[in-house]
Design an enzyme around this catalytic site. Structure first.
Site, mmCIF file in Angstrom:
data_model
loop_
_atom_site.group_PDB
_atom_site.id
_atom_site.type_symbol
_atom_site.label_atom_id
_atom_site.label_comp_id
_atom_site.label_asym_id
_atom_site.label_seq_id
_atom_site.Cartn_x
_atom_site.Cartn_y
_atom_site.Cartn_z
ATOM 1 N N ALA A 160 0.866 -1.182 0.000
ATOM 2 C CA ALA A 160 0.000 0.000 0.000
ATOM 3 C C ALA A 160 0.899 1.227 0.000
ATOM 4 O O ALA A 160 1.570 1.514 0.995
ATOM 5 C CB ALA A 160 -0.900 0.009 1.234
ATOM 6 N N GLU A 161 0.934 1.924 -1.121
ATOM 7 C CA GLU A 161 1.868 3.057 -1.253
ATOM 8 C C GLU A 161 1.534 4.184 -0.282
ATOM 9 O O GLU A 161 2.426 4.792 0.313
ATOM 10 C CB GLU A 161 1.882 3.568 -2.701
ATOM 11 C CG GLU A 161 2.597 2.653 -3.678
ATOM 12 C CD GLU A 161 1.791 1.409 -4.040
ATOM 13 O OE1 GLU A 161 0.566 1.384 -3.770
ATOM 14 O OE2 GLU A 161 2.381 0.453 -4.590
ATOM 15 N N GLN A 190 7.643 1.020 -5.963
ATOM 16 C CA GLN A 190 8.203 -0.015 -6.839
ATOM 17 C C GLN A 190 8.312 0.435 -8.305
ATOM 18 O O GLN A 190 9.325 0.190 -8.954
ATOM 19 C CB GLN A 190 7.353 -1.267 -6.729
ATOM 20 C CG GLN A 190 8.061 -2.507 -7.207
ATOM 21 C CD GLN A 190 7.353 -3.751 -6.709
ATOM 22 O OE1 GLN A 190 6.243 -4.067 -7.156
ATOM 23 N NE2 GLN A 190 7.968 -4.450 -5.779
ATOM 24 N N PHE A 191 7.277 1.088 -8.789
ATOM 25 C CA PHE A 191 7.298 1.631 -10.150
ATOM 26 C C PHE A 191 6.610 2.999 -10.145
ATOM 27 O O PHE A 191 5.635 3.203 -9.410
ATOM 28 C CB PHE A 191 6.551 0.715 -11.128
ATOM 29 C CG PHE A 191 7.340 -0.479 -11.579
ATOM 30 C CD1 PHE A 191 8.158 -0.409 -12.700
ATOM 31 C CD2 PHE A 191 7.275 -1.670 -10.872
ATOM 32 C CE1 PHE A 191 8.892 -1.514 -13.113
ATOM 33 C CE2 PHE A 191 8.012 -2.771 -11.286
ATOM 34 C CZ PHE A 191 8.819 -2.705 -12.404
ATOM 35 N N HIS A 232 4.208 1.057 -15.888
ATOM 36 C CA HIS A 232 5.577 0.752 -15.498
ATOM 37 C C HIS A 232 6.592 1.634 -16.221
ATOM 38 O O HIS A 232 7.776 1.357 -16.191
ATOM 39 C CB HIS A 232 5.915 -0.710 -15.802
ATOM 40 C CG HIS A 232 5.219 -1.690 -14.912
ATOM 41 N ND1 HIS A 232 3.890 -1.959 -15.011
ATOM 42 C CD2 HIS A 232 5.691 -2.467 -13.903
ATOM 43 C CE1 HIS A 232 3.552 -2.875 -14.115
ATOM 44 N NE2 HIS A 232 4.627 -3.198 -13.415
#
Lengths: 371, 437, 321
Positions: free
Chosen positions: C54-55, C77-78, C124
């Site tokens: 969960a960002e 992550q991206f 991405h």
């Protein structure tokens, strides 16, 4: 639209210690021991807190009506939930509040004048969070809970190096905030990291106009179990029950038993803010019902039962409340407004070329320098 | 808040999203004493009934609005007398001395209309008055500038400024750039004293017209720019270079130079490098933008070459670091490539100083124009056998006239003369190169 | 470059025990790009934390940790996954220092692998840097090469202000010798002239610096001398370095992967037009992504600026006489 009714959301067990219609405290095997130190004198002091914070609230509302504040979010009706919980934690604990926790801030020692500075539009904060270990108002609903969990994760790490550390984090939010993703994320992070944090939900039945049934179809306290977390529902207008439950949850957090979700069931007797008109969305009958559950009256009946509600005591409490209110008014009217160029202060903690450039231009422009 | 002793209370913004309210009911009457926060009236907006608390302790002097009347926010609705308003004073901003003057024409809050979450928007855009003060100051300080050109003339900003500096109206010029854009060359041509106007022939028959080539255009622009930005000073010296001519002969015979082109220009180049080491000002550059004089260690020696396409000034990179053999090779390579049109563009940039050799045209001397971005140019004339004083007698000697133009912004007469004298000294006796080089 | 970042993070963890890393898959796995490889094994799970997915949760809890005195370094992550954390970054992280009138500092670093050209699926390959550079209270920097990656990540972590650290993921596998003992010689917020030139200035950052350098090399073979500036910091922007260059060359092309519309290049074009009005020989040109969502990878090469598009802009600029 069919939404959950108050009755449907009232199915969970609720901790209550003050009896509804007078008489002495109810005994509860789990929670009564947490009130062992509350003697008569302490009961009177709690009563005083309730009256004083209501008086501060009323003064602020009046100041808004007199044009001295841009806005005010009254806490009327929520005094017990705030005073009980604030009294249930320690100065070293850190509170991540929402924006209606004026009583919590006051009890943690902030000058109430500073609370008003925010609502006057003179600052975005009001006090130094580290002075009273409490954040300043968080306006974006549900933004503060994750921060409380992170702070608690920091405490856990500190405690590994220093076993004298038993601080916890406490976060306040309303029923509306439980619909925000940040609430679920915070519960998830807290449960998975076992962080020493207490989630204190003041379910005051409304998110502006939206009744709690729009937010949830089960009692909010039930959210806890899905995260594998202890959840307790407490009568939020019962200051002693709130105090006991908060102490219990804080003790669990301190002793490594992880987070707890407390749902304090209360009622926002006033408008959402001074700009709101609650008569548009709720019945007078409902307000009348909750007036019979007024948190100050609830405690007063017990004081009367114990013979503590003497005229002298009540007069002294009123005098204290008046004095604090006068102080608040004076402080508000004497507010020193910020220097215009202070908007450039504290954007960054280290020098920033754009800020420096704009500050210089700003000063030059306003001081009348021609290019 | 009114004069001493009496206090007006204006209808505040009630935050109900509306700008006015109806006074529904007065709860006080003239002569009544009121306490702080005592409810004085009920007002109704279109949204809600709101009780107004008294902001003062005092006696009601006058109700200024009748029940049932609708008034806008900011209207005085009641007057109190003997009002005790201990802290109702305008506070100056914090540390006013260090701050800007926020009190002059402060934004007017009274004109705000209410909004959901605050005081509401102001009546109009608020004004701090700063602009007025600045405008007045600017009026005093500098005259208002008239626009230099009409908006329909197309020219880029640096060209506009150039035109302004030269006192030219762009609208009077004809643009030769794409879509009629006025170029730098147009401005320069218009401002050059000898070319203020074109010279159309009287009958149009005895002239030929050739489009100006890119190289010609660039040369023109460079020369005009140099001539009009660098104040030129030109000095001359005539010198007996017989020893140099003899040295060239010897070198031609030397095995190290076999197959290589050895000319007096080689020795002139070497002499220039020798002199430049002693007078680095001649290798400096004027950086107008940075307001700096730039001197580089490396000397890129430019050689003006006449080619079928026009004048080119390629340069030998780091010439001072080359041996005589290497320099000979570099010079011949440079001129050959230039004549064959094979010069690499990098050879044109970054020049330090230039030699122009007009001796090949049988000319004795001239006043050369500095290659833009450099400080000096050395002009080499024809070497002539002519009578010359030699060891107190008249003899036939090989004599050469040198001229040096230098940018007087960068180089004073003292340095320029010293430089030219050093070149001459070496050519008069190349032994100096070995003795002092 | 990934290894250089790893070394920089290790150095930061070594230097200051308040530094901790947080993110999805950064612990046991070492991160999907292996930037945090082995760091959990070396520094423990309390300092290299595998978080829930969960960002917003990562950034929100990191803010709390920072308020408690830690210096969290969060990995998103991206690029395309940063938006769930937008409120925590823009309304909280960026504003807490101002809101509290300087009482609270939030020394948080957010590492964001960004940019396209890696043949990835949707979300991405994005370049969201302008959103954050637009937000007062945040600092935004990006590295273009392994050397900078090593030095800049340490400088970012040492900053007391929140720093968004954008890592050009298509350059993760670029190789270079990095002197791990060298202290950074350039300030975190300073641009760098990578190669000097005289005819035109190209400003680029992150993944586009290599592209700009390739274009400059090509241009040199055609006789045009290009000065290439690696911007390095997107907030603040080192306009002085750009100014000096443009005052010399008179021409400017700005290159980035992100959409040109209201991108970093727009701000540079505006500022340089103000500052260098009378030195500009041609309008400032921008080369970047189009006003479309990032396209599927089979056609991404048409979206991303390449050497030819940069050269074309150079040609167009030089054509203005």
């Amino acid at each position: 639209m069919s939404i959950a009714t108050a009755q449907q959301l009232d199915t969970a067990d609720t901790v209550t210690l003050l009896t509804e219609h007078g008489g002495d405290l109810r005994e509860d095997d789990l929670f009564s021991p947490y009130l062992a130190d509350i003697d008569d004198a302490e009961l009177c002091r709690i009563y005083e807190d309730l009256v004083v914070v209501r008086r501060i609230d009323a003064e602020a509302t009046a100041l808004q009506r007199q044009g001295e504040l841009a806005l005010w979010a009254p806490l009327l009706g929520q005094e017990a939930a705030q005073v009980g919980s604030a009294r249930g934690i320690r100065p070293g604990d850190f509170v991540f509040g929402s924006y209606r926790e004026h009583a919590v801030a006051y009890l943690r020692g902030v000058d109430p004048t500073l609370i008003l500075r925010f609502w006057r539009g003179s600052t975005h904060s009001g006090w130094n969070p580290y002075d009273i270990n409490m954040t300043t108002p968080a306006i974006v609903i549900g933004s503060q809970m994750l921060q409380a969990v992170g702070y608690a994760m920091g405490i856990m790490r500190d405690a590994k190096r220093d076993d004298s550390i038993h601080d916890i984090a406490v976060t306040y939010f309303g029923d509306g905030a439980t619909s925000q993703g940040g609430f679920s994320e915070a519960l998830g992070f807290a449960a998975s990291s076992h962080a020493p944090v207490v989630f204190f939900c003041q379910n005051n039945q409304y998110a502006i106009s939206a009744p709690v049934g729009i937010q949830t179809s089960v009692p909010i306290v039930q959210r806890a179990s899905g995260f594998g977390m202890r959840g307790i529902r407490v009568d939020g207008n019962d200051v002693l029950a709130v105090l006991a439950v908060t102490r219990y949850a804080a003790e669990r957090a301190r002793s490594g038993d992880g987070p707890t979700l407390i749902e304090a069931v209360t009622y926002r007797m006033g408008p959402h803010t001074t700009s709101d008109d609650p008569t548009r969305y709720r019945d007078a009958d409902e307000l009348a019902l909750w007036k019979t559950r007024d948190p100050i009256d609830r405690l007063l009946r017990t004081l009367e039962y114990r013979g503590l509600a003497t005229d002298e005591m009540l007069a002294a409490v009123d005098a204290k409340a008046d004095a604090v209110a006068a102080e608040v008014r004076k402080g508000c009217l004497e507010t020193v407004e910020p220097r215009p160029e202070s908007i450039f202060d504290h954007v960054y903690s280290e020098p920033h070329s754009l800020i420096e450039e704009e500050r210089a231009e700003f000063l030059d422009y306003h001081r009348g320098g021609a290019e | 808040m009114g004069e001493a002793g009496s206090t007006e209370f204006r209808l505040p913004d009630l935050g109900e999203g509306l700008a006015d309210a109806e006074i529904v009911r007065w709860m006080v009457a003239p002569g009544d004493s009121v306490t702080l926060n005592q409810i004085i009236c009920e007002v109704e907006t279109a949204k809600a009934l709101v009780e107004l608390p008294s902001p003062v302790v005092g006696v009601v002097a006058k109700l200024r609005v009748s029940e049932g009347e609708t008034v806008t926010v900011g209207t005085a609705i009641i007057t109190f007398e003997g009002a005790d308003v201990p802290a109702m004073v305008e506070m100056p901003p914090e540390t006013p001395d260090a701050s800007i003057d926020a009190r002059t024409e402060a934004p007017d809050d009274e004109g705000r209309s209410s909004m959901l979450v605050g005081y509401g928007p102001g009546d109009g855009d608020s004004r701090t008055g700063a602009r007025k003060r600045r405008h007045a100051q600017r009026q005093r300080a500098v005259p208002v500038e008239q626009p230099a050109v009409s908006a329909t003339v197309a020219a880029k900003p640096p060209v506009r400024r150039l035109a302004k500096e030269r006192g030219l109206e762009l609208s009077n010029l004809t643009g030769t750039g794409a879509n009629g854009v006025i170029t730098r060359a147009d401005v320069e041509a218009a401002s050059a004293p000898t070319a203020t106007s074109s010279t159309p022939s009287r009958d149009g028959h005895d002239e030929t017209r050739v489009p100006i080539s890119g190289l010609r255009k660039r040369t023109a622009a460079a020369m005009v720019s140099s001539a009009f930005t660098a104040p030129h000073v030109t000095e001359f010296v005539t010198v007996d270079v017989t020893p140099t001519v003899e040295l060239v002969e010897k070198l031609r015979a030397h095995p190290a130079f076999s197959g290589r082109k050895v000319t007096p220009l080689l020795i002139v180049s070497k002499a220039l490098l020798f002199a430049l080491e002693r007078h680095p000002e001649l290798g400096s550059r004027w950086d107008e933008a940075a307001q700096e004089i730039v001197t580089r260690r490396e000397v890129n020696l430019g050689i003006a070459v006449a080619t079928p396409r026009g004048l080119m000034v390629p340069n030998v990179k780091d010439a001072a670091g080359l041996t005589l053999v290497e320099l000979a090779e570099a010079l011949s390579g440079l001129t050959e490539r230039a004549r064959d049109g094979k010069t690499e563009l990098s050879e044109f940039s970054g020049g330090t100083i230039t030699i122009t050799n007009i001796g090949g045209f049988g000319i004795d001397t001239g006043t050369p124009i500095i290659n833009p971005g450099e400080a000096g140019i050395l002009c080499v004339g024809a070497i002539r056998r002519q009578p010359w004083e030699y060891r107190d007698e008249i003899a036939l000697r090989s004599v050469l006239t040198l001229s040096l133009s230098f940018d007087h912004r960068l180089v004073d007469g003292f340095e320029g003369s010293g430089f030219l004298a050093d070149v001459a000294r070496v050519l008069a006796d190349p032994t100096e190169l070995i003795a002092l080089g | 470059m990934a290894k250089a970042l790893n070394a920089g993070l290790r150095r930061s963890l070594d230097d200051d025990d308040r530094v901790m890393l947080m993110g999805e898959d950064i612990g046991r796995l070492g991160g999907v790009f292996r930037v945090t490889d082995q760091l959990q094994a070396e520094f423990g799970a309390d300092r290299v934390v595998d978080t829930p997915l969960a960002e917003s949760g990562i950034i929100g809890t990191a803010i709390g940790l920072a308020m408690r005195g830690y210096r969290p370094v969060c990995e998103i992550q991206f690029d395309g996954f940063i938006y769930p954390a937008f409120d925590q970054i823009v309304s909280q992280l960026a504003k807490i220092h101002t809101r509290t009138e300087g009482a609270v500092t939030v020394p948080l670093t957010i590492r964001v692998p960004y940019g396209g050209g890696i043949g990835a699926v949707e979300h991405h390959s994005e370049s969201p840097e302008a959103y954050f550079a637009h937000t007062a209270g945040l600092r935004v920097v990006t590295c273009s090469n392994p050397d900078d990656a090593f030095g800049m990540i340490q400088q970012a972590i040492r900053s007391d202000d929140p720093v968004l650290f954008f890592e050009p993921k298509r350059r993760y596998w670029d190789r270079a010798d990095v002197d791990l003992d060298a202290a950074p010689t350039v300030g975190l917020y300073d641009a760098r002239v990578v190669i000097a030139g005289s005819d035109l200035t190209v400003v680029a950052y992150g993944p586009m610096v290599a592209t700009a350098l390739a274009a400059a090399k090509e241009a040199a073979s055609e006789g045009t001398s290009i000065e290439v500036i690696d911007l390095r910091s997107l907030s603040p922007i080192d306009f002085d370095t750009i100014d000096r260059s443009v005052a010399k060359t008179g021409r400017l092309v700005v290159v980035h992967e992100a959409s040109v519309f209201l991108g970093i290049g727009a701000e540079i074009a505006a500022r340089i037009s103000e500052r260098c009005f009378f030195q500009l020989e041609a309008p400032v040109l921008r080369v970047g992504g189009y006003a479309t969502p990032y396209p599927p990878s089979k056609v991404e090469q048409y979206y991303l600026p390449d050497v030819d598009r940069v050269l074309d802009a150079i040609d167009r600029s030089l054509a203005v006489e």
